[in-house]
Design a protein around this motif. Structure first.
Motif, mmCIF file in Angstrom:
data_model
loop_
_atom_site.group_PDB
_atom_site.id
_atom_site.type_symbol
_atom_site.label_atom_id
_atom_site.label_comp_id
_atom_site.label_asym_id
_atom_site.label_seq_id
_atom_site.Cartn_x
_atom_site.Cartn_y
_atom_site.Cartn_z
ATOM 1 N N GLY A 25 0.821 -1.196 0.000
ATOM 2 C CA GLY A 25 0.000 0.000 0.000
ATOM 3 C C GLY A 25 0.852 1.241 0.000
ATOM 4 N N ARG A 26 0.420 2.228 -0.746
ATOM 5 C CA ARG A 26 1.219 3.427 -0.917
ATOM 6 C C ARG A 26 1.215 4.323 0.306
ATOM 7 N NH1 ARG A 26 -1.373 5.661 -6.281
ATOM 8 N NH2 ARG A 26 -3.218 4.916 -5.189
ATOM 9 N N THR A 27 0.300 4.094 1.270
ATOM 10 C CA THR A 27 0.192 4.997 2.405
ATOM 11 C C THR A 27 0.931 4.481 3.636
ATOM 12 O OG1 THR A 27 -1.867 3.941 3.119
ATOM 13 C CG2 THR A 27 -2.036 5.828 1.629
ATOM 14 N N PHE A 28 1.777 3.461 3.500
ATOM 15 C CA PHE A 28 2.423 2.869 4.658
ATOM 16 C C PHE A 28 3.231 3.894 5.433
ATOM 17 C CE2 PHE A 28 4.228 -0.269 7.329
ATOM 18 C CZ PHE A 28 5.556 0.084 7.520
ATOM 19 N N SER A 29 3.934 4.765 4.726
ATOM 20 C CA SER A 29 4.819 5.705 5.405
ATOM 21 C C SER A 29 4.056 6.707 6.260
ATOM 22 C CB SER A 29 5.693 6.429 4.392
ATOM 23 O OG SER A 29 4.892 7.177 3.507
ATOM 24 N N ARG A 30 2.737 6.806 6.078
ATOM 25 C CA ARG A 30 1.923 7.719 6.881
ATOM 26 C C ARG A 30 1.015 6.966 7.842
ATOM 27 N NH1 ARG A 30 3.942 12.885 6.763
ATOM 28 N NH2 ARG A 30 4.717 13.294 4.653
ATOM 29 N N THR A 31 1.340 5.697 8.100
ATOM 30 C CA THR A 31 0.494 4.838 8.907
ATOM 31 C C THR A 31 1.191 4.462 10.204
ATOM 32 O OG1 THR A 31 -0.499 3.921 6.895
ATOM 33 C CG2 THR A 31 -0.767 2.659 8.921
ATOM 34 N N ALA A 32 0.473 4.596 11.309
ATOM 35 C CA ALA A 32 0.986 4.105 12.575
ATOM 36 C C ALA A 32 0.908 2.583 12.587
ATOM 37 C CB ALA A 32 0.164 4.674 13.729
ATOM 38 N N ALA A 49 3.911 -0.057 19.835
ATOM 39 C CA ALA A 49 3.416 0.722 18.707
ATOM 40 C C ALA A 49 4.450 1.767 18.324
ATOM 41 C CB ALA A 49 2.086 1.393 19.051
ATOM 42 N N ILE A 50 4.364 2.208 17.063
ATOM 43 C CA ILE A 50 5.313 3.196 16.554
ATOM 44 C C ILE A 50 4.579 4.160 15.641
ATOM 45 C CG2 ILE A 50 5.982 1.701 14.618
ATOM 46 C CD1 ILE A 50 8.882 2.771 15.040
ATOM 47 N N SER A 51 4.902 5.431 15.744
ATOM 48 C CA SER A 51 4.267 6.436 14.905
ATOM 49 C C SER A 51 4.743 6.300 13.465
ATOM 50 C CB SER A 51 4.596 7.829 15.435
ATOM 51 O OG SER A 51 6.001 8.039 15.400
ATOM 52 N N ALA A 55 9.355 8.366 15.150
ATOM 53 C CA ALA A 55 9.880 9.224 16.205
ATOM 54 C C ALA A 55 9.328 8.866 17.582
ATOM 55 C CB ALA A 55 9.560 10.684 15.895
ATOM 56 N N SER A 56 8.132 8.271 17.604
ATOM 57 C CA SER A 56 7.493 7.931 18.884
ATOM 58 C C SER A 56 7.226 6.436 18.948
ATOM 59 C CB SER A 56 6.167 8.686 19.031
ATOM 60 O OG SER A 56 6.385 10.080 19.041
ATOM 61 N N THR A 57 7.589 5.857 20.079
ATOM 62 C CA THR A 57 7.330 4.444 20.305
ATOM 63 C C THR A 57 6.668 4.264 21.671
ATOM 64 O OG1 THR A 57 9.554 4.127 21.195
ATOM 65 C CG2 THR A 57 9.229 3.637 18.858
ATOM 66 N N PHE A 58 5.885 3.213 21.785
ATOM 67 C CA PHE A 58 5.148 2.931 23.010
ATOM 68 C C PHE A 58 5.218 1.439 23.285
ATOM 69 C CE2 PHE A 58 3.313 7.142 23.054
ATOM 70 C CZ PHE A 58 3.284 7.486 21.720
ATOM 71 N N TYR A 59 5.277 1.094 24.562
ATOM 72 C CA TYR A 59 5.403 -0.301 24.942
ATOM 73 C C TYR A 59 4.476 -0.632 26.102
ATOM 74 C CZ TYR A 59 9.674 -0.130 22.175
ATOM 75 O OH TYR A 59 10.572 0.028 21.149
ATOM 76 N N ALA A 60 3.998 -1.869 26.100
ATOM 77 C CA ALA A 60 3.279 -2.371 27.266
ATOM 78 C C ALA A 60 4.292 -2.637 28.378
ATOM 79 C CB ALA A 60 2.538 -3.647 26.896
ATOM 80 N N ASP A 61 3.849 -2.488 29.610
ATOM 81 C CA ASP A 61 4.754 -2.657 30.744
ATOM 82 C C ASP A 61 5.470 -4.014 30.761
ATOM 83 O OD1 ASP A 61 2.781 -0.731 33.141
ATOM 84 O OD2 ASP A 61 4.263 -0.117 31.648
ATOM 85 N N PRO A 62 4.797 -5.110 30.440
ATOM 86 C CA PRO A 62 5.473 -6.419 30.528
ATOM 87 C C PRO A 62 6.647 -6.598 29.561
ATOM 88 C CG PRO A 62 3.103 -6.706 30.539
ATOM 89 C CD PRO A 62 3.360 -5.282 30.158
ATOM 90 N N ARG A 66 12.672 -4.999 27.089
ATOM 91 C CA ARG A 66 13.062 -6.266 26.446
ATOM 92 C C ARG A 66 12.760 -6.268 24.956
ATOM 93 N NH1 ARG A 66 10.430 -10.799 27.767
ATOM 94 N NH2 ARG A 66 8.504 -9.739 28.374
ATOM 95 N N PHE A 67 11.687 -5.593 24.567
ATOM 96 C CA PHE A 67 11.266 -5.549 23.164
ATOM 97 C C PHE A 67 11.551 -4.168 22.580
ATOM 98 C CE2 PHE A 67 7.624 -8.935 23.373
ATOM 99 C CZ PHE A 67 8.510 -9.826 23.983
ATOM 100 N N THR A 68 11.844 -4.158 21.272
ATOM 101 C CA THR A 68 12.059 -2.898 20.568
ATOM 102 C C THR A 68 11.310 -2.924 19.246
ATOM 103 O OG1 THR A 68 14.267 -2.660 21.542
ATOM 104 C CG2 THR A 68 13.759 -1.317 19.606
ATOM 105 N N ILE A 69 10.477 -1.923 19.039
ATOM 106 C CA ILE A 69 9.766 -1.793 17.772
ATOM 107 C C ILE A 69 10.494 -0.789 16.893
ATOM 108 C CG2 ILE A 69 8.206 0.010 18.639
ATOM 109 C CD1 ILE A 69 5.998 -1.257 16.876
ATOM 110 N N SER A 70 10.546 -1.081 15.602
ATOM 111 C CA SER A 70 11.185 -0.167 14.666
ATOM 112 C C SER A 70 10.503 -0.318 13.307
ATOM 113 C CB SER A 70 12.688 -0.461 14.537
ATOM 114 O OG SER A 70 12.906 -1.777 14.056
#
Length: 121
Positions: A25-32, A49-51, A55-62, A66-70
């Motif tokens: 999909g062409r809109t991936f770069s504008r998709t969270a 989750a990642i914006s 630039a912005s990343t969010f993680y569940a406490d558990p 330990r985990f990294t989203i990119s």
């Protein structure tokens, strides 16, 4: 947007896995983008989750620490690096795409098929 998750498998406690999610999909770069997981008998839960810009990343406490989203917008892909895995991380992992980044499942409009992660004790 169509999503294809991969990279799951069987790993021992303390091991690592890297999940990938390829998007079309062409809109991936504008998709969270987000990762969720669902264990047998449990509700689907937020993992990370990642914006759209990364630039912005969010993680569940558990999983925080330990985990990294990119993401790589040039490759239309998002990743979840999972280290120090625990048996309680065992679940079917889903990637999801939406207009706004967040932790609620109803914020995401598109879902991949899931990839199984099993952590043995």
């Amino acid at each position: 947007v169509q999503l294809q998750a991969s990279g799951g498998g069987l790993v021992q406690t303390g091991g690592s896995l890297r999940l990938s999610c390829a998007a079309s999909g062409r809109t991936f770069s504008r998709t969270a983008m987000g990762w969720f997981r669902q264990a047998p008998g449990k509700e689907r839960e937020f993992v990370a989750a990642i914006s759209w810009s990364g630039a912005s990343t969010f993680y569940a406490d558990p999983v925080r620490g330990r985990f990294t989203i990119s993401r790589d917008n040039a490759k239309n892909s998002v990743y979840l690096q999972m280290n120090s895995l625990k048996p309680e991380d065992t679940a079917l992992y889903y990637c999801a795409a939406g207009a706004l980044v967040g932790s609620r499942t109803n914020m995401y409009d598109y879902w991949g098929q899931g990839t199984q992660v099993t952590v043995s004790s």
